[in-house]
Design a protein around this motif. Structure first.
Motif, PDB file in Angstrom:
ATOM      1  N   UNK A 136       1.052   6.412   7.083  1.00  0.00           N
ATOM      2  CA  UNK A 136       2.374   6.637   7.656  1.00  0.00           C
ATOM      3  C   UNK A 136       2.559   5.855   8.959  1.00  0.00           C
ATOM      4  N   UNK A 137       1.570   5.907   9.830  1.00  0.00           N
ATOM      5  CA  UNK A 137       1.704   5.297  11.155  1.00  0.00           C
ATOM      6  C   UNK A 137       1.351   3.810  11.155  1.00  0.00           C
ATOM      7  N   UNK A 138       0.253   3.464  10.475  1.00  0.00           N
ATOM      8  CA  UNK A 138      -0.245   2.085  10.531  1.00  0.00           C
ATOM      9  C   UNK A 138       0.087   1.265   9.291  1.00  0.00           C
ATOM     10  N   UNK A 139       0.508   1.952   8.228  1.00  0.00           N
ATOM     11  CA  UNK A 139       0.750   1.299   6.943  1.00  0.00           C
ATOM     12  C   UNK A 139      -0.512   0.590   6.443  1.00  0.00           C
ATOM     13  N   UNK A 140      -1.642   1.228   6.713  1.00  0.00           N
ATOM     14  CA  UNK A 140      -2.950   0.698   6.289  1.00  0.00           C
ATOM     15  C   UNK A 140      -3.897   1.874   6.109  1.00  0.00           C
ATOM     16  N   UNK A 141      -5.068   1.607   5.482  1.00  0.00           N
ATOM     17  CA  UNK A 141      -6.034   2.681   5.228  1.00  0.00           C
ATOM     18  C   UNK A 141      -6.721   3.150   6.507  1.00  0.00           C
ATOM     19  N   UNK A 142      -6.765   2.295   7.535  1.00  0.00           N
ATOM     20  CA  UNK A 142      -7.310   2.695   8.824  1.00  0.00           C
ATOM     21  C   UNK A 142      -8.756   3.145   8.773  1.00  0.00           C
ATOM     22  N   UNK A 143      -8.996   4.430   9.028  1.00  0.00           N
ATOM     23  CA  UNK A 143     -10.362   4.958   9.113  1.00  0.00           C
ATOM     24  C   UNK A 143     -10.999   5.230   7.761  1.00  0.00           C
ATOM     25  N   UNK A 144     -10.222   5.111   6.685  1.00  0.00           N
ATOM     26  CA  UNK A 144     -10.714   5.436   5.343  1.00  0.00           C
ATOM     27  C   UNK A 144     -10.945   4.163   4.536  1.00  0.00           C
ATOM     28  N   UNK A 145     -12.083   4.089   3.869  1.00  0.00           N
ATOM     29  CA  UNK A 145     -12.390   2.924   3.040  1.00  0.00           C
ATOM     30  C   UNK A 145     -13.572   3.193   2.145  1.00  0.00           C
ATOM     31  N   UNK A 146     -14.126   2.153   1.584  1.00  0.00           N
ATOM     32  CA  UNK A 146     -15.265   2.298   0.677  1.00  0.00           C
ATOM     33  C   UNK A 146     -16.469   2.919   1.391  1.00  0.00           C
ATOM     34  N   UNK A 147     -16.560   2.665   2.697  1.00  0.00           N
ATOM     35  CA  UNK A 147     -17.654   3.252   3.478  1.00  0.00           C
ATOM     36  C   UNK A 147     -17.552   4.768   3.511  1.00  0.00           C
ATOM     37  N   UNK A 148     -16.327   5.297   3.512  1.00  0.00           N
ATOM     38  CA  UNK A 148     -16.108   6.742   3.503  1.00  0.00           C
ATOM     39  C   UNK A 148     -16.625   7.337   2.200  1.00  0.00           C
ATOM     40  N   UNK A 149     -16.340   6.643   1.096  1.00  0.00           N
ATOM     41  CA  UNK A 149     -16.796   7.114  -0.223  1.00  0.00           C
ATOM     42  C   UNK A 149     -18.320   7.069  -0.301  1.00  0.00           C
TER      43      UNK A 149
END
Length: 217
Positions: free
Chosen positions: A177-190
């Motif tokens: 919503x704010x950044x229009x990007x995944x930001x802190x979440x990615x494949x590393x989170x998984x």
């Protein structure tokens, strides 16, 4: 003297484990592939607001600690307040480790980023193993889940999964919503969500007995 020595070992595992955990989180930040679920909300606040990660971690932890009061009500114990100074120490550790890891050159390829993400997972798992094995004051993020188990019929393991998923959803939604990007979440989170628990299980299987003996547990 033996009792004092064993308590010293427990304290070393407790604070050493927390320091290692924050080092793992700092490495995951450097990988730019997403942080572990438990750190996703503080890091999202950092990404969105520009505040330092150690500070957002402290604020998030203190809020979690205070949430235990309305959850437990009459069951709330004064010893739980010790989670607040522990939160401050944890935040300071995070600040130190982030600055330390900043000295490492930024990864130049996806392979190096992935390697960093995997290394961060192992480091976090080692930290969690040591910290949990000490059986001292829980960090607020776990303390609030323990509090919920005391007033409901839900198991800690179930709440842990629910809590991790909730934090990832909040972080992902905020970043989109704010950044229009995944930001802190990615494949590393998984990767972290899948591997940390399994690495902790391996460490527990091979080292828990010896560590318990050293700590007098």
């Amino acid at each position: 003297m033996k009792t004092k020595g064993k308590m010293s070992i427990r304290l070393l595992c407790y604070f050493g484990g927390m320091l290692i955990m924050t080092l793992g989180v700092a490495v995951s930040v450097k990988s730019v592939l997403g942080v572990s679920p438990i750190s996703s909300v503080p890091y999202t606040i950092t990404v969105v607001s520009g505040m330092e990660l150690g500070l957002t971690t402290t604020i998030f932890s203190i809020v979690a600690a205070l949430l235990e009061i309305p959850i437990l009500r009459k069951k709330y114990k004064a010893i739980n307040l010790f989670q607040i100074p522990v939160s401050i120490v944890f935040g300071l550790f995070m600040t130190f480790c982030v600055k330390l890891v900043q000295q490492i050159p930024d990864p130049s390829s996806f392979v190096i980023k992935l390697i960093l993400a995997l290394i961060s997972t192992v480091i976090v798992a080692i930290g969690v193993f040591l910290y949990v094995s000490s059986e001292l004051i829980p960090l607020p993020t776990e303390g609030v889940l323990i509090a919920i188990t005391q007033v409901t019929s839900l198991r800690f393991a179930t709440l842990k999964v629910i809590g991790d998923v909730t934090m990832v959803i909040i972080s992902l939604g905020t970043c989109l919503i704010v950044l229009h990007a995944f930001g802190s979440i990615g494949i590393g989170t998984i990767i972290s969500a899948i591997l940390v628990g399994n690495v902790v299980k391996i460490l527990t299987k091979y080292f828990k007995s010896a560590l318990n003996k050293a700590m007098g547990l």
